[in-house]
Design a protein around this motif. Sequence first.
Motif, mmCIF file in Angstrom:
data_model
loop_
_atom_site.group_PDB
_atom_site.id
_atom_site.type_symbol
_atom_site.label_atom_id
_atom_site.label_comp_id
_atom_site.label_asym_id
_atom_site.label_seq_id
_atom_site.Cartn_x
_atom_site.Cartn_y
_atom_site.Cartn_z
ATOM 1 N N ASN A 116 0.832 -1.212 0.000
ATOM 2 C CA ASN A 116 0.000 0.000 0.000
ATOM 3 C C ASN A 116 0.866 1.261 0.000
ATOM 4 O O ASN A 116 0.567 2.247 0.682
ATOM 5 C CB ASN A 116 -0.939 0.025 1.211
ATOM 6 N N GLY A 117 1.963 1.211 -0.716
ATOM 7 C CA GLY A 117 2.828 2.381 -0.866
ATOM 8 C C GLY A 117 3.759 2.632 0.300
ATOM 9 O O GLY A 117 4.556 3.569 0.281
ATOM 10 N N GLU A 118 3.682 1.799 1.336
ATOM 11 C CA GLU A 118 4.542 2.000 2.503
ATOM 12 C C GLU A 118 5.543 0.848 2.637
ATOM 13 O O GLU A 118 5.220 -0.288 2.277
ATOM 14 C CB GLU A 118 3.697 2.002 3.776
ATOM 15 N N VAL A 119 6.709 1.159 3.166
ATOM 16 C CA VAL A 119 7.673 0.077 3.412
ATOM 17 C C VAL A 119 7.246 -0.671 4.672
ATOM 18 O O VAL A 119 7.110 -0.074 5.740
ATOM 19 C CB VAL A 119 9.094 0.651 3.608
ATOM 20 N N LYS A 139 5.052 -9.842 7.291
ATOM 21 C CA LYS A 139 5.460 -10.748 6.217
ATOM 22 C C LYS A 139 4.525 -10.565 5.022
ATOM 23 O O LYS A 139 3.311 -10.687 5.165
ATOM 24 C CB LYS A 139 5.358 -12.203 6.683
ATOM 25 N N CYS A 140 5.087 -10.232 3.896
ATOM 26 C CA CYS A 140 4.273 -10.170 2.672
ATOM 27 C C CYS A 140 5.204 -10.420 1.486
ATOM 28 O O CYS A 140 6.426 -10.484 1.635
ATOM 29 C CB CYS A 140 3.565 -8.824 2.539
ATOM 30 N N PHE A 141 4.610 -10.588 0.296
ATOM 31 C CA PHE A 141 5.425 -10.785 -0.895
ATOM 32 C C PHE A 141 6.288 -9.546 -1.155
ATOM 33 O O PHE A 141 5.849 -8.418 -0.912
ATOM 34 C CB PHE A 141 4.527 -11.000 -2.120
ATOM 35 N N TYR A 142 7.487 -9.746 -1.679
ATOM 36 C CA TYR A 142 8.299 -8.629 -2.159
ATOM 37 C C TYR A 142 7.635 -8.085 -3.424
ATOM 38 O O TYR A 142 7.239 -8.866 -4.285
ATOM 39 C CB TYR A 142 9.715 -9.139 -2.463
ATOM 40 N N ARG A 143 7.461 -6.788 -3.554
ATOM 41 C CA ARG A 143 6.747 -6.094 -4.641
ATOM 42 C C ARG A 143 5.236 -6.404 -4.579
ATOM 43 O O ARG A 143 4.576 -6.572 -5.597
ATOM 44 C CB ARG A 143 7.304 -6.503 -6.022
ATOM 45 N N PHE A 144 4.722 -6.492 -3.349
ATOM 46 C CA PHE A 144 3.311 -6.837 -3.145
ATOM 47 C C PHE A 144 2.380 -5.953 -3.972
ATOM 48 O O PHE A 144 1.418 -6.435 -4.593
ATOM 49 C CB PHE A 144 2.968 -6.703 -1.653
ATOM 50 N N ASP A 145 2.641 -4.649 -3.999
ATOM 51 C CA ASP A 145 1.724 -3.724 -4.689
ATOM 52 C C ASP A 145 1.604 -4.026 -6.176
ATOM 53 O O ASP A 145 0.618 -3.652 -6.808
ATOM 54 C CB ASP A 145 2.191 -2.271 -4.497
ATOM 55 N N HIS A 146 2.605 -4.716 -6.725
ATOM 56 C CA HIS A 146 2.590 -4.982 -8.166
ATOM 57 C C HIS A 146 1.736 -6.185 -8.549
ATOM 58 O O HIS A 146 1.586 -6.474 -9.737
ATOM 59 C CB HIS A 146 4.022 -5.167 -8.686
ATOM 60 N N LYS A 191 5.433 -20.467 7.875
ATOM 61 C CA LYS A 191 6.324 -20.284 6.728
ATOM 62 C C LYS A 191 5.566 -19.661 5.552
ATOM 63 O O LYS A 191 6.161 -19.007 4.711
ATOM 64 C CB LYS A 191 6.873 -21.667 6.342
ATOM 65 N N PHE A 192 4.260 -19.915 5.510
ATOM 66 C CA PHE A 192 3.464 -19.390 4.395
ATOM 67 C C PHE A 192 2.505 -18.296 4.844
ATOM 68 O O PHE A 192 1.513 -18.035 4.178
ATOM 69 C CB PHE A 192 2.687 -20.537 3.727
ATOM 70 N N SER A 193 2.805 -17.647 5.969
ATOM 71 C CA SER A 193 1.889 -16.639 6.514
ATOM 72 C C SER A 193 1.677 -15.479 5.543
ATOM 73 O O SER A 193 0.640 -14.844 5.539
ATOM 74 C CB SER A 193 2.402 -16.130 7.854
ATOM 75 N N TYR A 194 2.675 -15.237 4.693
ATOM 76 C CA TYR A 194 2.566 -14.113 3.766
ATOM 77 C C TYR A 194 1.475 -14.342 2.717
ATOM 78 O O TYR A 194 1.019 -13.397 2.070
ATOM 79 C CB TYR A 194 3.912 -13.840 3.078
ATOM 80 N N LEU A 195 1.062 -15.601 2.546
ATOM 81 C CA LEU A 195 0.000 -15.874 1.567
ATOM 82 C C LEU A 195 -1.324 -15.241 1.987
ATOM 83 O O LEU A 195 -2.128 -14.851 1.145
ATOM 84 C CB LEU A 195 -0.208 -17.385 1.429
ATOM 85 N N LEU A 196 -1.537 -15.155 3.303
ATOM 86 C CA LEU A 196 -2.822 -14.647 3.788
ATOM 87 C C LEU A 196 -3.086 -13.224 3.308
ATOM 88 O O LEU A 196 -4.187 -12.896 2.891
ATOM 89 C CB LEU A 196 -2.857 -14.689 5.321
ATOM 90 N N SER A 197 -2.045 -12.376 3.359
ATOM 91 C CA SER A 197 -2.253 -10.984 2.949
ATOM 92 C C SER A 197 -2.459 -10.881 1.436
ATOM 93 O O SER A 197 -2.936 -9.864 0.947
ATOM 94 C CB SER A 197 -1.075 -10.115 3.395
#
Lengths: 557, 69
Positions: A116-119, A139-146, A191-197
């Motif tokens: 969302n535009g924030e680091v 925890k989220c994907f790298y380049r999530f906004d893309h 390990k896969f918590s970033y999938l939720l977001s």
Amino acid sequence: MTFEEQGIYVRGTSGQEKVKCPQCSHQRKKGSDPCLSVNIDDGIWKCHHCGWKGGLKDKKRDTYVPTPIVKPEEPKTDLPDSVVEWFTGRGISLNTIISEGIGYNNRWIQFPFYKNGEVVNIKSRTADKKFRQEKNAEKCFYRFDHMRGMETIIITEGEMDALSLVECGYSNVVSCPDGAIAPNSVATDRKFSYLLSAEEELMGATTVILAMDDDPSGHAMRDELSRRIGREKCYRVTYPEGCKDMNDVLMEHGQDKVIDVITEAYPYPIDGVVTIGDVTEDAIDLLLKPDHNGLSTGWTGLDNFYRVSKGELTIVTGVPNMGKSEWMDALMINMIQDHSWKFGIFSAENFPVKHHLLKLVGKFSGRAFWGDEKLDEQTARNTMAVLDEYIKFIGTQEDNVTIESILEQAKILNFRYGLNGLIIDPWNTLEHKFRQSENETNYISRVLSTIVAFAKLHEIHIWVVAHPRKMEMDNNRKPVVPGAYDISGSSNFFNRADNIISVHRHKDEDDDYVGIHVSKIRFQYKNGRPGIGKLNYDIKNGKYYEYEQRDAEILFG
Amino acid sequence: MNTNKEMQKYYLDKLDKVECTTNHDYHIRKMRERFYEEFDEIWKKVKLGKATRQAWEKALNKWLKMESI
């Protein structure tokens, strides 16, 4: 009063700690300097910079409170020439470095994770492949906004692979924050918590290209991600010989080859034509695995007749009141205890869920859940806390539950928690929606095909409990064990299922046992051969035990 | 007290409070052993800075809950 209420965030529960001061750290040039000394045992603190001191009235905290998520500051992007050269040596241009906000701090190259535009996180690495991430960051994907709103999403294992694709003009690229997983390891939810977001984005995408590294860890990661996202929309890539990831391809062969690799991504072999080449590696894996048998049900007496493998459909039938659902629950508990399997369960005859849960607690703990010797409250609570991770009840809120709605919920659960098993109990309580001019036989054939495809696609074992057509009696007026073709509906149950089991209680003057009549096993080399296994049932805790010949009176009263 | 000693103390305190049961059911024992091994692995990782204190505490609680069933 707690430390948190004072703005003090300690990590431990006792002893002495140095942390940031809520009074002065945010104003200081050395903002990260832990200038506040905290004595957790005495509940007192003092800042060595601003002199702020104080204490808690109730002293020591009672419980450990997790540290809140911290948002890091944006990294400094004035990169030394040597770092720019390091990137360009790997095919990443200055334009990409600038557009992606790559930073540098004291020999660490910093990859900011924007959401969302924030680091929200920063992953740092050195040239010699040492990695670290911000403490307590999201925890989220790298380049999530893309990946937002994209129909096609490319997922890579590392940031350099993602940047390689960005360099070649792809914007819809993300990478996993923690890299790959070890082969044969348990894929934990953490390990896969970033999938939720990213649930909305991944569910909304029509194509997901998995461009993991071409090594065992990369393959394990690719398989688990595809299992959770849904293989029907996942594609794999093939790297040119000598390359193990996208950055290798960019360095060795240039941008055109990277584009070729993505363009030539191919779907998982799930339906349609499969060439031998498509499945050669999977078959060799199966051959080389030390033990490719199905998993034991937990009853050694059944191992020769029925073992459980991923991605199959088992139909369980039996005369009413013979314990189909009870045995199904017991099998689920064994699979949880022995193999850490996770289940989604639709069990209409066990509603409301609280009753069902109590029965499961009895089976899990091996203790009675009713009567004078019933288990105590704390044991029940502990058991429920453990079971919470492994069982999710589905279809509990709806009046008209259909196969489609169950599979939809199972798909979401699989994405979030990684299901291994799904139980649909029983078939006849579902609402069956026939299509125009579709008869019962065609309907069952279509729906069972959907279930089988779902099981294979997500590598979930599905059990469907189905009643027999009618109860037949033998000469002694005792119910006959229903066969595979006796299931109500059509012979498609026999044809489509991988395994068919009838649960039947055999009771006479000499003996009393539960017979597990296995009438079909499709893959007999790994899952056993049709036959009859025997078990004893303990009515107090609802558990099934290995068979021992006993008098009926002793067991069932 | 450094972090490692604090964790040891926390671990021992928790262990003292747990009333281990005499449930010798094969499946429960198997699950208990697995949870303990998972906890042990996380502790090793915490020492190497590869896992968080929160994960350590979660694994500890999970194992101890299993010990009391």
